[in-house]
Design an enzyme around this catalytic site. Sequence first.
Site, PDB file in Angstrom:
ATOM      1  N   ASN A 209      13.626   1.968  -6.826  1.00 30.68           N
ATOM      2  CA  ASN A 209      14.007   2.133  -7.817  1.00 30.68           C
ATOM      3  C   ASN A 209      15.280   3.024  -7.981  1.00 30.68           C
ATOM      4  O   ASN A 209      15.514   3.432  -6.805  1.00 30.68           O
ATOM      5  CB  ASN A 209      12.918   2.830  -9.093  1.00 30.68           C
ATOM      6  N   ASP A 278       4.652   2.079  -8.792  1.00 33.62           N
ATOM      7  CA  ASP A 278       3.468   1.955  -9.350  1.00 33.62           C
ATOM      8  C   ASP A 278       2.616   0.920  -8.416  1.00 33.62           C
ATOM      9  O   ASP A 278       1.525   1.233  -8.286  1.00 33.62           O
ATOM     10  CB  ASP A 278       3.472   1.359 -10.881  1.00 33.62           C
ATOM     11  N   LYS A 288      10.877 -10.797   8.989  1.00 31.27           N
ATOM     12  CA  LYS A 288      11.817 -10.958   7.541  1.00 31.27           C
ATOM     13  C   LYS A 288      11.219 -12.508   7.301  1.00 31.27           C
ATOM     14  O   LYS A 288      11.252 -13.349   7.921  1.00 31.27           O
ATOM     15  CB  LYS A 288      13.426 -11.088   8.159  1.00 31.27           C
ATOM     16  N   PRO A 304      -1.672   4.831  -5.273  1.00 32.56           N
ATOM     17  CA  PRO A 304      -2.565   5.970  -5.708  1.00 32.56           C
ATOM     18  C   PRO A 304      -1.569   6.665  -6.783  1.00 32.56           C
ATOM     19  O   PRO A 304      -0.222   6.765  -6.316  1.00 32.56           O
ATOM     20  CB  PRO A 304      -2.863   6.757  -4.765  1.00 32.56           C
ATOM     21  N   ASP A 305      -2.187   7.276  -7.797  1.00 33.18           N
ATOM     22  CA  ASP A 305      -1.595   8.261  -8.549  1.00 33.18           C
ATOM     23  C   ASP A 305      -1.567   9.596  -8.084  1.00 33.18           C
ATOM     24  O   ASP A 305      -2.499  10.154  -8.156  1.00 33.18           O
ATOM     25  CB  ASP A 305      -1.902   8.155 -10.416  1.00 33.18           C
ATOM     26  N   ILE A 306      -0.329   9.861  -7.333  1.00 34.52           N
ATOM     27  CA  ILE A 306      -0.439  11.095  -6.764  1.00 34.52           C
ATOM     28  C   ILE A 306      -0.645  12.369  -7.623  1.00 34.52           C
ATOM     29  O   ILE A 306      -1.570  13.300  -7.491  1.00 34.52           O
ATOM     30  CB  ILE A 306       0.967  11.467  -5.830  1.00 34.52           C
ATOM     31  N   PHE A 322       6.578  14.532 -14.797  1.00 36.60           N
ATOM     32  CA  PHE A 322       7.569  13.934 -15.507  1.00 36.60           C
ATOM     33  C   PHE A 322       7.364  12.591 -16.102  1.00 36.60           C
ATOM     34  O   PHE A 322       6.559  11.724 -15.318  1.00 36.60           O
ATOM     35  CB  PHE A 322       8.809  13.791 -14.711  1.00 36.60           C
ATOM     36  N   LYS A 336       0.467  10.511 -21.847  1.00 38.09           N
ATOM     37  CA  LYS A 336       0.408  10.608 -20.448  1.00 38.09           C
ATOM     38  C   LYS A 336       0.005  12.027 -19.966  1.00 38.09           C
ATOM     39  O   LYS A 336      -0.823  11.905 -19.237  1.00 38.09           O
ATOM     40  CB  LYS A 336       1.817  10.367 -19.887  1.00 38.09           C
ATOM     41  N   LYS A 340      -3.484  12.186 -17.710  1.00 39.15           N
ATOM     42  CA  LYS A 340      -3.525  12.774 -16.326  1.00 39.15           C
ATOM     43  C   LYS A 340      -3.922  14.314 -16.649  1.00 39.15           C
ATOM     44  O   LYS A 340      -3.845  14.922 -15.384  1.00 39.15           O
ATOM     45  CB  LYS A 340      -2.038  12.825 -15.833  1.00 39.15           C
TER      46      LYS A 340
END
Length: 397
Positions: A209, A278, A288, A304-306, A322, A336, A340
């Site tokens: 990203n 995600d 390749k 995994p959501d750290i 964030f 959120k 979390k």
Amino acid sequence: MEQQSAKRILLGITGGIAAYKAAELLRLLMKQGMEVQVAMTEAACQFITPTTMQGLSGKPVLTSQWNDTGNGMAHINPSRAADAIVIAPATADFIARLAHGLANDLLSSLCLARNCPLLVAPAMNREMWQNAATQRNIAQLLADGVQVLGPDCGVQACGEQGMGRMLEAERLAQDIAAFFQPRQLPGKRILITAGPTYEAIDAVRGITNRSSGKMGYAVAQAALEQGAEVVLVSGPVALAKPPGVQGVDVVSAAQMFEAVQQHVGDCDIFIGVAAVADYRVAQPSEQKIKKSAGSLTLELVPNPDILAHVASLPHPPFCVGFAAESENLAEYAEQKRRAKKLPLLVGNLAQQAIGNDDNELVLFDDSGSHILPRADKFTLARQLMQHIALRYKGAGK
Ligand code: C5P
């Protein structure tokens, strides 16, 4: 309340092209109410005249130890009258002399004889900066407790592009002011994630990203300024780590997760600034993938959501997340935060935030929301760290 006396700065200028920025720096320091005495090396006088600096500071500029009309201690006295010495620009040569304790002109003597903090703002060609000798000298200065401000990355006077530019005067003035602020988190251990992650599709392609890492790196710098020990786990970015942080470079979310697990054990505060992908490709190809006429389907599996993992540890550090949203910021961010289980979540609009130098933040915590108006990411990071320190202490930590 006790009246804070004006800070007295001895501004040392050495012989580099960035010396022209020292005039603006002097002006900005004086605007902040600081008293500034300028000292220049012989080489610095080739780049900018003492007359300019005398005119701006309103005081004669110190250039030599041999025209002393006082007690013969010109190589010592000015440093005694300062709360800090700031060398801007600091050339590779001057940094080398500082690292070795040389005192063969007025400014280097003043630095060696000082009993106040020393801050240096390196400025040089990128090859000079990267040279092993300079890196060794910088490491020595850091080990000696010298504050190193910058350098920055960008176009250089020689036309080359890279690390070594002196920080802009405005940023230096902010850094110097921040240096005098009381430390809110001395000795606390802060773990920060920053930048994007890169999830391989095959040997050469991947999913990533547009996160630049600027916000996470600014938060790391602000955490250092509060006296914390900082571990910065970073995805691939084109930024230099703030001197003094312990850096861990990773590429994928899985690697970031592993690095966080390794360092989270003894940390007091965890700040997840990274834009973690995600999803990752279920089975990246080692080779390749060849183009074909048909369509290509990739199976993506969740990463995994750290942050959620850290926040749900039995004895979690104080966790800050964030959230970059493209709409309904308040609603999604608060959702959120609860999902979390975070004491503090920092919201921003993705289209304003990602890759930019400026941003606007909204802080969500148990007491509601609080806006940090549009500013550069360093200013915001400093305001955010102050808020974190307050909430961290309020949480009885
Ligand atoms: O759920 P969302 O990705 O919007 O949450 C963003 C926050 O969670 C950020 O603080 C980010 O660093 C963190 N995060 C994480 N691991 C993930 C996804 C997000 O630590 N896999």
